[in-house]
Design a protein around this motif. Structure first.
Motif, PDB file in Angstrom:
ATOM      1  N   ASP A 166      -6.163   2.870  -7.669  1.00  0.00           N
ATOM      2  CA  ASP A 166      -5.430   2.167  -6.613  1.00  0.00           C
ATOM      3  C   ASP A 166      -5.961   2.469  -5.208  1.00  0.00           C
ATOM      4  O   ASP A 166      -6.672   3.450  -5.005  1.00  0.00           O
ATOM      5  CB  ASP A 166      -3.945   2.542  -6.679  1.00  0.00           C
ATOM      6  CG  ASP A 166      -3.201   1.782  -7.760  1.00  0.00           C
ATOM      7  OD1 ASP A 166      -3.794   0.884  -8.373  1.00  0.00           O
ATOM      8  OD2 ASP A 166      -2.018   2.097  -7.979  1.00  0.00           O
ATOM      9  N   TYR A 167      -5.549   1.644  -4.256  1.00  0.00           N
ATOM     10  CA  TYR A 167      -5.984   1.825  -2.874  1.00  0.00           C
ATOM     11  C   TYR A 167      -5.434   3.103  -2.245  1.00  0.00           C
ATOM     12  O   TYR A 167      -6.075   3.685  -1.380  1.00  0.00           O
ATOM     13  CB  TYR A 167      -5.528   0.640  -2.007  1.00  0.00           C
ATOM     14  CG  TYR A 167      -6.371  -0.599  -2.175  1.00  0.00           C
ATOM     15  CD1 TYR A 167      -7.504  -0.780  -1.409  1.00  0.00           C
ATOM     16  CD2 TYR A 167      -6.030  -1.582  -3.084  1.00  0.00           C
ATOM     17  CE1 TYR A 167      -8.293  -1.914  -1.550  1.00  0.00           C
ATOM     18  CE2 TYR A 167      -6.808  -2.731  -3.233  1.00  0.00           C
ATOM     19  CZ  TYR A 167      -7.934  -2.883  -2.467  1.00  0.00           C
ATOM     20  OH  TYR A 167      -8.706  -4.005  -2.605  1.00  0.00           O
ATOM     21  N   GLY A 168      -4.262   3.528  -2.660  1.00  0.00           N
ATOM     22  CA  GLY A 168      -3.627   4.661  -1.990  1.00  0.00           C
ATOM     23  C   GLY A 168      -2.893   4.208  -0.743  1.00  0.00           C
ATOM     24  O   GLY A 168      -3.005   3.068  -0.319  1.00  0.00           O
ATOM     25  N   GLY A 169      -2.107   5.118  -0.167  1.00  0.00           N
ATOM     26  CA  GLY A 169      -1.274   4.773   0.988  1.00  0.00           C
ATOM     27  C   GLY A 169      -2.074   4.622   2.263  1.00  0.00           C
ATOM     28  O   GLY A 169      -3.225   5.040   2.344  1.00  0.00           O
ATOM     29  N   ALA A 193     -10.201   0.628  -6.614  1.00  0.00           N
ATOM     30  CA  ALA A 193      -9.951   0.520  -5.176  1.00  0.00           C
ATOM     31  C   ALA A 193      -9.847   1.907  -4.564  1.00  0.00           C
ATOM     32  O   ALA A 193      -9.750   2.051  -3.358  1.00  0.00           O
ATOM     33  CB  ALA A 193      -8.669  -0.270  -4.935  1.00  0.00           C
ATOM     34  N   LEU A 234       0.831  -1.212   0.000  1.00  0.00           N
ATOM     35  CA  LEU A 234       0.000   0.000   0.000  1.00  0.00           C
ATOM     36  C   LEU A 234       0.862   1.258   0.000  1.00  0.00           C
ATOM     37  O   LEU A 234       0.490   2.263  -0.593  1.00  0.00           O
ATOM     38  CB  LEU A 234      -0.939   0.011   1.209  1.00  0.00           C
ATOM     39  CG  LEU A 234      -2.088  -1.003   1.185  1.00  0.00           C
ATOM     40  CD1 LEU A 234      -2.781  -1.074   2.538  1.00  0.00           C
ATOM     41  CD2 LEU A 234      -3.110  -0.639   0.098  1.00  0.00           C
ATOM     42  N   ASP A 235       1.984   1.210   0.699  1.00  0.00           N
ATOM     43  CA  ASP A 235       2.815   2.412   0.818  1.00  0.00           C
ATOM     44  C   ASP A 235       4.047   2.375  -0.080  1.00  0.00           C
ATOM     45  O   ASP A 235       4.978   3.152   0.105  1.00  0.00           O
ATOM     46  CB  ASP A 235       3.237   2.601   2.287  1.00  0.00           C
ATOM     47  CG  ASP A 235       2.058   3.003   3.173  1.00  0.00           C
ATOM     48  OD1 ASP A 235       1.166   3.703   2.674  1.00  0.00           O
ATOM     49  OD2 ASP A 235       2.047   2.628   4.356  1.00  0.00           O
ATOM     50  N   PRO A 280      -8.786   7.397  -1.854  1.00  0.00           N
ATOM     51  CA  PRO A 280      -8.015   8.473  -2.489  1.00  0.00           C
ATOM     52  C   PRO A 280      -8.902   9.429  -3.278  1.00  0.00           C
ATOM     53  O   PRO A 280      -8.632  10.634  -3.312  1.00  0.00           O
ATOM     54  CB  PRO A 280      -7.054   7.716  -3.410  1.00  0.00           C
ATOM     55  CG  PRO A 280      -6.889   6.381  -2.765  1.00  0.00           C
ATOM     56  CD  PRO A 280      -8.238   6.065  -2.181  1.00  0.00           C
TER      57      PRO A 280
END
Lengths: 465, 465
Positions: free
Chosen positions: B143-146, A316, A102-103, B347
């Motif tokens: 995307d999911y993001g951080g 997502a 994720l990061d 996000p």
């Protein structure tokens, strides 16, 4: 979100930044008044107001109500956030893959992650949906929305359930902020600290992380290619009396297994005999070439709760999940979601998903994804076999291959070595409640095309033996 | 989201709908093949594909892979969701206002609700932000993001904290899905079942709903116009040893009270003496004409956790909250948010908020809101006094007036009577842990302009005495 073209506002901002860079303005100094700087720059006062507001939003200057704008005394360096990039020294536990993927910075390769690359997702449809949403009525953009979430999306979901022969009435459906939030709400509703919960071994690592947060005992049942080992399942139910079983029936994560009709039937009978509730997490359902048996369809939402989301198929980033369950449970879940999130999921998110689904391109998008993934599964399996890594089974669809390493292979050691080279892998034991998957690894075939994945994996393997 | 202009796809959809209406096509019938219907309609096959896909998304027809499209055997009536409109027979408990206001139909008047009318929110800025987001890079949309949420928004928040003299380093900040989710995460992180938690009496009703979900004991401390009654606060800390205190320092909900410097100082000393952690929920901060004392600023995020959101000022539809706390707690909260939500907040949501804030119009928007609310407070107070309803204090800002009813007034009875006439009020006891606010009611001045509010209230009052 892209750099703005040169504007008068930008010119004023640049002029102030230049004075700060040259130390003509330093911390605590008052900025020129709006009127005087507008004259200096030959722009309107409103342009200076906008420029000052933007600089204030960036933290370079601060407004004091009624007194003007001042240079911030200690503005934050732009790269301050770099200090909290993912730590690489953490334990290989159920959080390991999430943390690292994720990061991750954009250069990281992630054959271990649990989602498709962004360019496999339907970005044009999402962009259209965003532009359509920009024309929506004010309340859609400003209000909390109803406690059960977007009526448009609920209608679309009810239509899809009907297509799957799952009888769901409107009072049996609740939208949630994500698939994970859906399971979390269910756990909060049904479980008490000290309860026992059954999962597959291996299972999606975040089920373990989530269940730990609920302070419950976790027990596992071994996987077979046609679902859980049903004899073991029956034995665990008799001996340990789990309250809940959480599983993926279709395209199980990580194994890719698919529940057979016989296993589904026996599983439901055992559940009935021991008053077990089942959460059927169906987020991979749309990746199947044709539908496999569904516990929710056989059971009719009596003791089965169906959850899902669009994070794997649409976005997502626009997060949204759903829960289909008994109506009285949904009533309780609605209250719990109000208490813990104040209301349903973001209307902006749910209207975006509804808009993409109603747009009609979803079926075509999924057809394309299934074809592309079939090729990627074949290609990835071939490359894995060249390294002596063998898929446990070839799944009917989806993006995972659960693989056995060559004799003596230690997936955790290989994953650590690969991470040092910027490749995130998913070692077997992060999925295994019994920690018996040392020799296994999950590969995401859509994230494995880059040749560097294979170079790094090849290097990491002998080093780890 | 608005009706589409007439298109070829729409014509094909209309033709199929007409055949279904005339019973030329009924449940289970196979639709004409794409090629043949394209010829019939004089359109391209891809237009028919799109039309069929849209009809399938609406649930009118179903696709069977490889076999074509069929009329759904029992398509859902379009108004099926009406069956689950808000129930009006439920208890007047901490869920009462949420249930009645979140699920209200658009004709309902809601002087009891906790948000601004949609046309007071910055819809043009939100629309601009949506259009800008439609041009963002694929990963932002897919995307999911951080795990900590949008770096852009975190930078903007760090700048704002600096402006408030709250020292927050990047590792002390986490974005969450909403302000409520932020408090929920903190409660899950810090509390165990059976702990005691302190709230103001009265306090925001959803604090009670949330804390009940955590199975903790709730104790209250009476409110004064300058914060909690500090002698009572000290006594409760000594006697009951609460683990956590949840409060709004600025423009307290529902009273509108503002913490005085003296109370803030004594409160923090008492908290230190009894190892109490404080959650300072600052969602109304930007409605103040100038900043009042902040526990987070005095304490420096040692035992104070600051949370906030943008639901009251920018959008409750684009949900996003934040937590500023000790770095080691943030680490734990990050893991807990991964376990329970898989990752940080959407996000799409956080980039939208960042985009609106960075746009620079936020300060002007809030200036306008404060002026408009000052007028609405004055007007509403005047109308209330005409009915013998007296504000407990005139707050410095915000949209609430906490009011005492005339002698013998029963807020619960009045609220029930008003609800029967389509007006949602907020009776005092939904805010009161000790149930001692029978004679009080909270009014949202921004939702009280409609004359029907006053007609209904006037009628409900004598009836309720």
């Amino acid at each position: 979100m892209g750099s703005a073209p040169r504007t008068r506002t930008g010119d004023v901002m640049a002029a102030i930044r230049a004075r700060m860079a040259s130390r003509a303005l330093t911390g605590g100094d008052r900025l020129p008044s709006i009127r005087s700087f507008a004259a200096t720059m030959g722009v309107s006062p409103s342009t200076v107001v906008e420029a000052y507001d933007r600089l204030a939003a960036e933290g370079l200057i601060r407004s004091r109500r009624g007194s003007g704008f001042y240079v911030a005394s200690a503005h934050l360096p732009p790269l301050a956030l770099a200090a909290i990039e993912p730590r690489r020294d953490l334990a290989v536990d159920p959080f390991w893959v999430s943390r690292q993927s994720l990061d991750a910075d954009p250069a990281t390769l992630m054959p271990g992650c649990g989602w498709l690359p962004p360019d496999w997702m339907p970005a044009p449809a999402l962009r259209r949906a965003l532009r359509a949403l920009a024309r929506a009525a004010d309340p859609v953009l400003a209000d909390y929305g109803g406690t059960r979430g977007s009526p448009a999306l609920r209608r679309l979901l009810l239509a899809r359930f009907a297509e799957e022969s799952i009888p769901v009435s409107p009072d049996q459906l609740l939208l949630a902020a994500s698939g994970t939030q859906a399971i979390d709400l269910i756990c909060r509703f049904l479980l008490r600290a000290g309860d026992t919960v059954l999962v597959d071994d291996p299972c999606y690592f975040n089920f373990q992380a989530l269940l730990r947060a609920h302070q419950v005992a976790i027990v596992g049942v071994p996987c077979t290619p046609s679902g859980p080992d049903i004899a073991a399942f029956e034995a665990v139910l008799a001996a340990q009396r789990p309250r809940l079983y959480i599983t993926n029936s279709a395209l199980h994560n990580p194994t890719g297994a698919t529940l057979s009709p016989q296993t589904a039937h026996r599983l439901l009978n055992a559940a009935a005999a021991h008053d077990l509730t089942i959460v059927e997490d169906d987020i991979f359902a749309d990746f199947e070439p044709d539908p496999s048996p569904r516990l929710a369809a056989l059971d009719g939402l009596d003791r089965v709760i169906r959850i899902g989301s669009f994070s794997k198929t649409l976005s997502a980033s626009v997060r949204c999940g759903y829960i289909a369950a008994r109506a009285d449970w949904i009533d309780g879940l609605v209250d719990l979601q109000v208490a813990t999130s104040f209301g349903g999921p973001s209307p902006v998110a749910t209207e975006l998903i509804a808009s993409v689904l109603a747009g009609g391109g979803y079926r075509k998008h999924m057809d394309g994804l299934r074809r592309r993934l079939a090729r990627a599964r074949r290609d990835t399996a071939q490359r894995l076999r060249q390294l002596g890594i063998e898929p446990w089974l070839m799944p009917r669809g989806g993006f995972y291959l659960w693989c056995r390493l060559p004799e003596g292979g230690d997936a955790t050691a290989i994953a650590r070595a690969a991470l040092a080279e910027g490749v995130v892998l998913a070692p077997g034991n992060v999925f295994s409640i019994s920690q018996t998957a040392t020799a296994f690894m999950r590969f995401n075939v859509a994230q494995s095309a880059d040749p560097r994945v294979w170079e790094v994996l090849r290097r990491a393997m002998p080093a780890a033996r």
